[in-house]
Design a protein around this motif. Structure first.
Motif, PDB file in Angstrom:
ATOM      1  N   UNK A 164      51.097  13.857   0.845  1.00 18.23           N
ATOM      2  CA  UNK A 164      51.089  15.315   0.711  1.00 18.23           C
ATOM      3  C   UNK A 164      50.991  15.711  -0.765  1.00 18.23           C
ATOM      4  N   UNK A 184      47.566  15.146  -2.248  1.00 19.10           N
ATOM      5  CA  UNK A 184      46.605  16.180  -1.868  1.00 19.10           C
ATOM      6  C   UNK A 184      46.895  17.492  -2.589  1.00 19.10           C
ATOM      7  N   UNK A 185      48.172  17.865  -2.627  1.00 21.37           N
ATOM      8  CA  UNK A 185      48.492  19.183  -3.166  1.00 21.37           C
ATOM      9  C   UNK A 185      48.505  19.230  -4.679  1.00 21.37           C
ATOM     10  N   UNK A 223      44.364  15.205   6.130  1.00 26.98           N
ATOM     11  CA  UNK A 223      44.940  16.293   5.329  1.00 26.98           C
ATOM     12  C   UNK A 223      45.780  17.207   6.217  1.00 26.98           C
ATOM     13  N   UNK A 278      49.928  17.958   5.912  1.00 26.33           N
ATOM     14  CA  UNK A 278      50.257  19.258   5.333  1.00 26.33           C
ATOM     15  C   UNK A 278      51.650  19.739   5.703  1.00 26.33           C
ATOM     16  N   UNK A 298      55.860  18.403   3.260  1.00 29.84           N
ATOM     17  CA  UNK A 298      56.057  18.704   1.837  1.00 29.84           C
ATOM     18  C   UNK A 298      57.326  17.991   1.356  1.00 29.84           C
TER      19      UNK A 298
END
Lengths: 742, 520
Positions: A260, A263-264, A284, A288, A291
């Motif tokens: 996560x 990606x973020x 993805x 998501x 977190x």
């Protein structure tokens, strides 16, 4: 006359290079002797083990890229087993009184043949089962698969690698289209900036490996994920890196949290994802909802450490390289395949696999855990890592074997299901066990022992009276590593030569010889050579064109010291590093599969108000290997670790009135273990640890559950609930030493 | 069986339910329709503030893919509202004029932001129209508004000292905006945290560059910006806080009007029983923010302490998981199995963990008692029930504060500021209702280096070479017998022949020996 042989260690998949030297050809021991099986010996009395005779061979570490001359205690002391007084050197038959007595080879083979014929006649060919092992040479593993399918005509063959590498193997196949534990040479780790190891305690399981972590530790880039502060995790202190200590059973969630962040925080290698992978957007979406702060609540790992890990992996990939390595700690779960997949997904997000200096790998455990999973001991597999259900694969192998394709049975049962079927209607009635101590090493071991006892006939090939051999109707004495020729494939996918340094005891036989004789007596189609090199030549042909293609490798090349990494098709120079240009799926891309944690079954309620429910994790000690069938017979190793100890946090121990060295009971709906407590702040307070090398009352696998991963068939070894309580027993009494004489 | 299931709402909780029901759809047991008011399929609202400060992209928020779901046979209706539910005919009427029949209807309508009563804002609770420069932070459009302000380095005023407001303020400040948090009470998170934790938290926020305006009561907004937009937040003491964007973060309220409109019982949320069924209506369920678990049985013990919806996504996801299994069984015709499915256990009070890069804070449960409140601590300690115990650690100078409120060793409340490992451990203990070690200070030391055991090298019997199992004493013996290099010691004792990690230690023992010899 001084004789020496360059070979490799008999134990783990690191296959440390060693040289065996004999001052002279001494006569090996022949008479069977007492067997030191421990069941809670009185404290500080390990010296009770019988004094071993002088070793027949001297062991020296040999310089090699993997071990660089290093050996651990297990390797150093390995030669003491060659003439151990407990060595079995004649076929033994169990009498009606339960005592094993020597018989002739002729008699033994006759018994085995009639047992097979009898089971076949009464219940059909699938009533005969074969259980193999990841310690067998490539030649023996290959021949065992062929022998089972053609000579016995059974589909029921599987092996102990199901308990070891099956989850990582399934995940590797799913993502990369091929499963080679390390798809790069081990030396590649030397210059890496970041290495993340999940559920692997190499400092105890394969100590010479640790040399390859030094550069990364010096750079502060070692990240260890382990619920215990293991010896390996301790390397991260003093600036060596980070230790992430998740709650047992939450590794998958942790990996999703790290992904996560990747990606973020825009750390994804987007060009790599675009060109070389498929399935990105579904992954993805699946991460998501993980977190870091949520993952912190689920795993106990602080959000900041989760972020830091993601950043270090990404930064390392841009510098000297980043590696993600998984071990059994994260793989031996009912969601082990998904957990390994999550680790692979993370590595793919960062573009590690396929790059020249980064990667993902799994650390194979057993000596030939790699080769042993490639050449047909698996229920669903034919040589060369071929699928037994693939018509083209069947046709190829049938051609090499010179038999009609329909003679090769279909897929059999994976190990746990195979063992559950013992003695059952439509199950296995006659079982052959090779290189495996299933009475100690299998999940829900009590049920497995019951299964063994319910068989019509159990034959075990071993050189010691292992706990499984003790259950056998017939025990056939086989060779040890220093007495045989062959090849093994180490954790890197490099094929190595095992060489003979010693004449075996007169009564012991190679398993190749045994299979050849039995096949002959059973009028089996095809041929069964007892010469390892001849068998290897056949294996080359059988593997040609498969995923694990050995067709370009021969003994002469290995004897010249050539580094042969598979796939090695004839005419090529082998493949030290995989995936440089393409992955093994038809479109050349790596497949990303979304995975999420599943809910677990609610365990049985604790019926004992005096006991506290805790989480049991299991693992290895430096001194012992697997079920301990060998290492518990090495005086020096047994003296150092004579018995199982339950590791528990002092805070938890205090609350329960458990003190260092006091006896404790761990129980659940499957069984009970009684052993001593070891207090350590290295473990989380709600968790206890048991090593799995010990039998009977100390057998950790009496408590593990035989529930399996739906993809790989891996049982749940690393996340079990136990009810822990102190045991008040006068230590001077012998009440717990009930099985000392077994 | 081929049941028609309709889900009203397509937020994160609905997305989870859709995922759980996919196997039933693929197996042909159920047909599924999802109606979402927004143009996008479900995305993760928890990360809207991150999107608003430019830390992440809308793609990286997605939880569902409408095309992939359609390919699986799910009927996805985006940009459409449910106008009315006709329970008699078991159908829903949509804003595009179409209708959809249902065998099972699931409300997952979520919640909407609470807009406080301020002069200058029209407080229509069902469709608040906010003036320019004023926004809540709930959806992708809100994020866009914040994004523009942050990118422009504008002054952002956050109204509300709840966790979402604080996270927004911290992230915006970190990304370059000038941020002021306006909250009532002496410290932020007033409903959850105690005085000590609140004070340390506020100090930490200030250190991160966020201005804190506490004890403030806002009365209205001023629109004097050149475009007629927001220019200042007015307080009841006559003062004003100037800014370019007002972010309203005053909590959320369940969206129940559709349920009310069709005659379902509601309180704070749509009332459902322990199987998430609307009261007296076996065809209708509710999950997530819009649902309130409070069963019709007035004697039910589990419901005695029930609180309304928490506004956190975790409980909603657990409900979606459970309901997915339950509806899946019903659709497959396994009614008995569905009835045997254990009810969803009651939720623990929510845990609040601050999502921020520069600060660490976790708070949960009731933290109102102080260590010296004899009366509070003994309250409720009857019939053998133990009294409350408080353990507390305050180091405001270094931004650290921990408070553990326990009963019988199990946490009833926790506050941790500035101590990440302690926070992670306490949250885990709280969620598992696990007993704390009697020595509570153990939990404070997790963040310090002395969490590690001593090296133990001073003990000669301790192992120097683990790989070969050689003690310091054995190495000393070899050195005394004449070994003067590491390789000689290795040859004599096997020490250093495994991983090689102890070579420095062996060298040290050799040098120590020869120093002693030379000074003797």
């Amino acid at each position: 006359m001084t004789k020496s042989a360059d070979t490799h260690c008999p134990y783990c998949a690191l296959q440390c290079a060693m040289t065996l030297t004999s001052p002279a050809e001494l006569a090996p021991a022949t008479q069977p002797g007492p067997v030191p099986v421990t069941a809670l010996p009185a404290p500080a009395s390990p010296a009770a083990a019988p004094a071993a005779p002088a070793a027949l061979l001297e062991v020296q570490g040999r310089d090699f890229p993997t071990n660089r001359g290093g050996l651990c205690r297990k390797g150093w002391t390995s030669a003491t087993l060659l003439n151990h007084p407990g060595r079995i050197t004649e076929p033994l038959l169990k009498g009606p009184d339960g005592v094993h007595r020597p018989i002739s080879w002729e008699h033994a083979l006759d018994l085995a043949v009639s047992a097979v014929k009898d089971a076949r006649a009464r219940y059909g060919a699938d009533a005969v089962g074969v259980f193999g092992g990841g310690g067998l040479t490539n030649e023996k593993a290959y021949m065992l698969g062929k022998f089972a399918r053609l000579a016995l005509g059974t589909s029921r063959i599987d092996y102990n690698g199901r308990f070891c590498m099956s989850s990582a193997a399934a995940a590797g196949m799913r993502a990369f289209g091929v499963d080679r534990g390390l798809p790069f040479p081990l030396e590649a780790l030397d210059t890496a900036s970041t290495i993340m190891m999940l559920g692997s305690n190499v400092a105890e399981t394969m100590p010479p490996f640790v040399q390859h972590l030094k550069g990364t530790r010096d750079a502060g880039g070692l990240i260890v994920v382990d619920p215990r502060r293991s010896a390996t995790a301790a390397f991260t202190s003093d600036g060596g890196g980070l230790h992430l200590q998740p709650l047992p059973g939450t590794d998958l969630t942790l990996l999703l949290g790290i992904s996560h962040v990747v990606i973020h925080e825009n750390l994804v290698d987007t060009a790599f994802i675009e060109e070389r992978t498929s399935g990105y957007s579904a992954v993805v979406r699946s991460v998501n909802s993980f977190w870091p702060e949520r993952v912190q609540s689920l795993t106990g790992v602080p959000a900041e450490l989760i972020r830091e890990t993601a950043r270090r992996l990404a930064a390392g990939a841009r510098q000297g390289g980043s590696y993600i390595l998984t071990g059994r700690g994260v793989e031996q779960h009912i969601d082990g395949t998904d957990t390994a997949t999550a680790a692979i997904n993370l590595s793919l997000l960062l573009g590690l696999p396929g790059s020249a200096r980064s990667g993902y790998g799994t650390l194979t455990g057993q000596g030939n855990g790699q080769g042993g999973r490639e050449h047909g001991q698996k229920a669903d597999q034919l040589p060369g890592y071929r699928k037994i259900t693939d018509p083209a694969a069947r046709a190829h192998v049938a051609g090499v074997w010179g038999v009609p394709e329909e003679l090769i049975p279909g897929p059999g049962l994976p190990a746990v299901q195979l063992l559950k079927s013992l003695g059952k209607p439509d199950g296995v009635r006659c079982l052959f066990v090779h290189a495996s101590n299933i009475a100690v090493a299998s999940p829900d071991a009590n049920a497995v022992i019951d299964g063994l006892r319910s068989l019509d006939f159990l034959m075990v090939c071993d050189f010691f009276m292992s706990e499984t051999a003790a259950e056998a109707d017939l025990i056939l004495p086989v060779l040890q590593w220093a007495e045989e020729e062959g090849t093994l494939t180490n954790l890197e996918g490099r094929v190595l030569r095992r060489r003979r340094a010693l004449t075996p005891p007169a009564g012991a036989r190679s398993e190749l010889w045994i299979m050849a004789r039995l096949a002959e007596a059973l009028d089996a189609p095809s041929s069964y050579s007892e010469d390892p090199e001849t068998v290897f030549e056949e294996l080359r042909l059988a593997s040609a064109g498969g995923l694990a293609d050995y067709s370009g490798i021969d003994y002469a090349m290995l004897d010249r010291g050539e580094a042969a990494y598979w796939p090695y098709p004839a005419g090529s120079t082998g493949t030290p590093r995989l995936f440089q240009d393409r992955f093994a799926h038809p479109d050349g891309k790596a497949v990303m599969t979304p995975v999420t944690p599943r809910r677990r079954r609610t365990p049985a309620a604790n019926p004992d108000p005096a006991a506290k429910t805790m989480t049991l994790i299991t693992g290895r000690l430096l001194e012992h290997y697997q079920s301990g069938a060998q290492t518990r017979r090495v005086t020096e190793l047994l003296a150092s670790q004579p018995e199982a100890q339950m590791q528990i946090h002092p805070a938890a121990a205090e609350a329960m009135g458990i003190t260092a060295g006091s006896l404790v009971s761990l129980a659940n709906e499957r069984g009970e273990v009684v052993c001593r407590a070891e207090l350590s702040t290295a473990i989380r307070p709600e968790t206890v640890f048991l090593p799995f090398h010990f039998p009977e009352l100390e057998s950790a696998n009496r408590l593990t559950e035989a529930a399996t991963d739906p993809v790989s068939g891996m049982p749940e070894f690393k996340f079990n609930k136990v009810w822990v309580r102190p045991v008040a027993v006068p230590l001077s009494s012998n009440v717990l030493q009930t099985t000392e004489a077994s | 069986m081929n049941e028609q299931i309709v889900i009203v709402g397509f937020g994160p909780v609905a997305a989870r339910l859709v995922d759980e029901l996919l196997p039933a759809v693929r197996a042909g047991h159920a047909r599924l329709t999802v109606v979402g008011e927004e143009a996008e399929a479900a995305y993760n609202r928890v990360l809207v503030a991150d999107l608003g400060v430019g830390r992440t992209t809308a793609d990286a928020l997605a939880l569902s893919d409408a095309d992939a779901l359609a390919a699986d046979g799910v009927d996805v209706r985006l940009g459409v509202r449910v106008r009315r539910v006709d329970r008699a005919r078991q159908q829903v009427l949509l804003s595009d004029g179409s209708t959809a029949h249902y065998d099972r209807l699931v409300f997952a309508t979520g919640s909407r932001p609470v807009i406080p009563n301020l002069t200058g804002i029209n407080p229509d609770p069902s469709s608040p129209v906010l003036p320019a420069g004023v926004t809540a932070l709930r959806d992708l459009r809100d994020a866009d508004v914040l994004r523009q302000a942050v990118d422009g380095g504008k002054r952002v005023v956050v109204l509300g000292g709840g966790v979402l407001g604080l996270e927004t303020a911290l992230a915006a400040a970190e990304e370059g905006a000038t941020v002021t948090v306006v909250h009532n009470g002496p410290h932020p998170l007033g409903r959850n945290i105690d005085r000590g934790g609140g004070a340390v938290l506020a100090a930490g926020l200030r250190r991160c560059g966020v201005r804190m305006a506490g004890n403030a009561r806002s009365t209205g907004v001023e629109h004097n910006a050149p475009d007629g937009g927001f220019s200042a937040l007015l307080l009841d003491d006559g003062s004003a806080i100037d800014g370019d964007l007002l972010v309203i973060s005053c909590g959320v309220r369940p969206r129940t009007e559709l349920a009310e409109g069709c005659g379902l019982s509601t309180s704070a949320g749509i009332l459902v029983d322990h199987r998430l069924r609307a009261h007296h209506e076996p065809h209708i369920f509710a999950i997530g923010d819009c649902a309130e678990v409070l069963c019709p049985d007035p004697e039910c013990a589990a419901c005695r302490n029930a609180k309304g919806p928490s506004g956190l996504v975790g409980p909603g996801w657990r409900q979606a998981e459970w309901l997915g299994e339950y509806l899946g069984l019903l659709a497959a015709g396994a009614v008995e199995d569905a009835d045997l499915l254990p009810e969803l256990p009651a939720e623990q009070p929510g845990v609040i963990v601050l999502k921020a890069r520069g600060m660490n804070m976790a708070v949960a449960g009731d933290n109102s008692a102080e260590p010296w409140d004899e009366e509070v601590l003994t309250a409720g300690a009857v019939n053998g029930r133990p009294r409350l115990q408080i353990a507390q650690w305050a180091d405001p100078e270094h931004g650290r504060y921990v408070k553990m409120t326990t009963r019988g060793g199990v946490l009833e409340g926790l506050v941790s500021v500035g101590m990440p490992r302690t926070a992670a451990e306490l949250v885990g203990l709280f969620e598992r209702s696990a007993e704390l070690p009697a020595d509570r200070s153990l939990l404070l030391r997790l963040d310090g280096p002395d969490g590690l055991p001593g090296a133990g090298a001073a003990d000669p019997q301790s192992t120097v070479c683990r790989c070969a199992g050689v003690s310091g004493a054995a190495i000393q013996g070899a050195v005394e017998d004449g070994c003067s290099t590491v390789s000689e010691v290795s040859k004599a004792t096997r020490a250093g022949t495994g991983c090689g990690g102890c070579h420095e230690d062996i060298k040290g023992l050799i040098e120590k020996h020869f120093r002693a010899v030379s000074t003797a």
